[in-house]
Motif scaffolding. Structure first.
Motif, short mmCIF file in Angstrom:
data_model
loop_
_atom_site.label_atom_id
_atom_site.label_comp_id
_atom_site.label_asym_id
_atom_site.label_seq_id
_atom_site.Cartn_x
_atom_site.Cartn_y
_atom_site.Cartn_z
N ARG A 135 0.84 -1.20 0.00
CA ARG A 135 0.00 0.00 0.00
C ARG A 135 0.87 1.24 0.00
NH1 ARG A 135 -3.84 1.88 5.11
NH2 ARG A 135 -4.91 3.62 4.10
N PHE A 136 0.52 2.20 -0.85
CA PHE A 136 1.10 3.54 -0.81
C PHE A 136 -0.02 4.49 -1.21
CE2 PHE A 136 3.68 6.97 -3.01
CZ PHE A 136 3.96 7.63 -1.82
N ALA A 137 -0.44 5.33 -0.26
CA ALA A 137 -1.62 6.16 -0.48
C ALA A 137 -1.49 7.47 0.28
CB ALA A 137 -2.88 5.42 -0.04
N ALA A 138 -2.33 8.42 -0.08
CA ALA A 138 -2.46 9.69 0.65
C ALA A 138 -3.85 9.74 1.24
CB ALA A 138 -2.22 10.87 -0.28
N VAL A 139 -3.95 9.89 2.55
CA VAL A 139 -5.24 9.93 3.26
C VAL A 139 -5.52 11.36 3.66
CG1 VAL A 139 -6.55 9.09 5.23
CG2 VAL A 139 -4.90 7.58 4.09
N ALA A 140 -6.70 11.86 3.27
CA ALA A 140 -7.10 13.24 3.55
C ALA A 140 -7.91 13.30 4.85
CB ALA A 140 -7.93 13.79 2.39
N ALA A 141 -8.17 14.53 5.31
CA ALA A 141 -8.87 14.72 6.58
C ALA A 141 -10.28 14.14 6.56
CB ALA A 141 -8.91 16.20 6.93
N ASP A 142 -10.91 14.11 5.38
CA ASP A 142 -12.27 13.58 5.30
C ASP A 142 -12.30 12.06 5.13
OD1 ASP A 142 -11.41 13.26 2.72
OD2 ASP A 142 -12.90 14.59 1.80
N GLY A 143 -11.13 11.43 5.21
CA GLY A 143 -11.06 9.98 5.11
C GLY A 143 -10.81 9.45 3.71
N ARG A 144 -10.83 10.33 2.71
CA ARG A 144 -10.55 9.88 1.35
C ARG A 144 -9.14 9.32 1.28
NH1 ARG A 144 -9.70 13.67 -2.19
NH2 ARG A 144 -9.50 15.27 -0.56
N SER A 145 -8.99 8.24 0.53
CA SER A 145 -7.68 7.64 0.32
C SER A 145 -7.36 7.66 -1.17
CB SER A 145 -7.65 6.20 0.85
OG SER A 145 -6.37 5.63 0.68
N ILE A 146 -6.27 8.33 -1.52
CA ILE A 146 -5.84 8.43 -2.91
C ILE A 146 -4.73 7.41 -3.14
CG2 ILE A 146 -4.86 9.96 -4.67
CD1 ILE A 146 -5.95 12.32 -3.01
N ASP A 147 -4.99 6.42 -3.97
CA ASP A 147 -4.03 5.36 -4.22
C ASP A 147 -2.86 5.90 -5.04
OD1 ASP A 147 -2.67 3.01 -4.62
OD2 ASP A 147 -4.28 2.00 -5.73
N LEU A 148 -1.65 5.80 -4.50
CA LEU A 148 -0.46 6.30 -5.18
C LEU A 148 0.52 5.17 -5.53
CD1 LEU A 148 0.31 9.40 -2.90
CD2 LEU A 148 -0.86 9.40 -5.12
N ARG A 149 0.09 3.94 -5.40
CA ARG A 149 1.05 2.85 -5.58
C ARG A 149 1.64 2.83 -6.98
NH1 ARG A 149 2.05 -2.39 -6.77
NH2 ARG A 149 3.37 -3.53 -5.26
N ASP A 150 0.88 3.27 -7.99
CA ASP A 150 1.43 3.27 -9.34
C ASP A 150 2.49 4.34 -9.54
OD1 ASP A 150 -0.19 5.49 -9.30
OD2 ASP A 150 -1.26 5.04 -11.15
N ARG A 151 2.68 5.22 -8.52
CA ARG A 151 3.73 6.23 -8.60
C ARG A 151 5.07 5.72 -8.05
NH1 ARG A 151 0.89 11.06 -9.20
NH2 ARG A 151 -1.16 10.49 -10.04
N LEU A 152 5.07 4.51 -7.51
CA LEU A 152 6.29 3.95 -6.93
C LEU A 152 7.19 3.37 -8.01
CD1 LEU A 152 4.75 2.10 -3.85
CD2 LEU A 152 6.47 3.90 -3.70
N HIS A 153 8.49 3.62 -7.88
CA HIS A 153 9.48 3.00 -8.76
C HIS A 153 10.80 2.89 -7.99
CE1 HIS A 153 10.03 7.35 -9.25
NE2 HIS A 153 8.79 7.37 -9.70
N PRO A 154 10.83 1.99 -6.99
CA PRO A 154 12.03 1.84 -6.16
C PRO A 154 13.27 1.58 -7.00
CG PRO A 154 10.21 0.58 -5.23
CD PRO A 154 9.76 1.06 -6.58
N GLY A 155 14.38 2.21 -6.60
CA GLY A 155 15.65 2.03 -7.29
C GLY A 155 15.96 3.11 -8.28
N ASP A 156 14.97 3.94 -8.66
CA ASP A 156 15.24 5.07 -9.55
C ASP A 156 15.86 6.21 -8.75
OD1 ASP A 156 14.17 3.55 -11.52
OD2 ASP A 156 12.41 4.79 -11.89
#
Length: 290
Positions: A74-95
């Motif tokens: 899991r890699f996400a951004a959670v906002a104050a209203d509880g919304r969760s924005i999925d950011l896993r497709d932004r991951l590129h370990p090793g770059d």
């Protein structure tokens, strides 16, 4: 700490070499377990790409984590209203950076979770020293109770990390919104939640927090507060009280890390002795006059 992915087949010679390397790395630093999310900036402009790295260790042993993408669940951004924005497709370990992300205006908790397939194996003396240094009393008591203080120790472990980021005029968020964001658990197996908004104006003098483990407050856990610009040693440490609370004096400007570790014994039939969770929360404090 040496870690390997149990889903890979490793020859016996490779295992022996890897275990030897693990002993050397542990001898270098007993604090090399600490892991956190390190945004390039904690205060960013809306919808502006921002780099992020995954860091492990402290002082001279600090480095980029070598964790593979398949272990990050899991890699996400959670906002104050509880919304969760999925950011896993932004991951590129090793770059050049491990992730690049952008977010609309507001306050967020970045959250990253891994699986628990990594393992560590240590000889008795070093394993016991590690348990004492990190305040892992369940494992120490288990080893003492079962007469295993002279036995080698092993664990499988996972990592759970949060980072507070402010996007745009996030300071305009109402105190109730910040409180909802920072003080509500996200359902992680182990996490630190803040009972005071460190960005409030006027700036508070204290940083009270709770540690939550498997849905309940956790007593007797060692919480470390570390200044990331000078991270060879923790700035302050506290054990949580009977209600799972710790209360630090709010530190000065800089980038800060709170971290905690906890473990539990596994059944005798398990591949390792204990299941351990490493959890952290990073944030940045500006000059209070700004």
């Amino acid at each position: 700490m040496f870690a390997f992915d149990c889903s890979q087949r490793v020859g016996s010679q490779g295992v022996r070499i890897a275990l030897a390397m693990s002993l050397w790395s542990f001898a270098v630093s007993a604090q090399a377990h600490d892991f956190w999310i390190q945004p390039e900036r904690y205060r960013i402009a809306p919808d502006t790409p921002t780099a992020l790295t995954l860091q492990v260790g402290h002082g001279g042993d600090r480095q980029r984590s070598k964790i593979g993408l398949r272990r990050i669940t899991r890699f996400a951004a959670v906002a104050a209203d509880g919304r969760s924005i999925d950011l896993r497709d932004r991951l590129h370990p090793g770059d050049a950076s491990d992730a690049n992300f952008e977010l609309p205006a507001g306050g967020y908790l970045l959250v990253l979770e891994t699986d628990a397939r990594a393992q560590s194996h240590l000889p008795a003396l070093r394993f016991n020293d590690y348990l004492r240094a990190e305040g892992l009393t369940p494992a120490l008591q288990d080893r003492q109770r079962n007469g295993r203080m002279q036995a080698d120790g092993s664990e499988n472990y996972s990592r759970r990390s949060k980072a507070i980021v402010r996007v745009g005029a996030a300071d305009a968020m109402a105190q109730a919104q910040w409180r909802a964001l920072l003080s509500q658990p996200l359902g992680l197996p182990l996490e630190i939640v803040l009972d005071q908004n460190p960005y409030a104006q006027p700036r508070p003098s204290r940083l009270p927090l709770r540690v939550i483990y498997q849905g309940r407050t956790l007593a007797g856990a060692l919480v470390k507060l570390t200044r990331l610009e000078d991270d060879a040693q923790p700035f302050a440490t506290q054990y949580t009280d009977a209600d799972g609370r710790a209360d630090f004096a709010l530190p000065g400007p800089g980038r800060w890390l709170l971290n905690v570790i906890w473990t539990r014994p596994l059944p005798a039939s398990s591949e390792t002795d204990y299941e351990t969770v490493f959890s952290s929360l990073s944030f940045e404090l500006d000059d209070a006059r700004r």
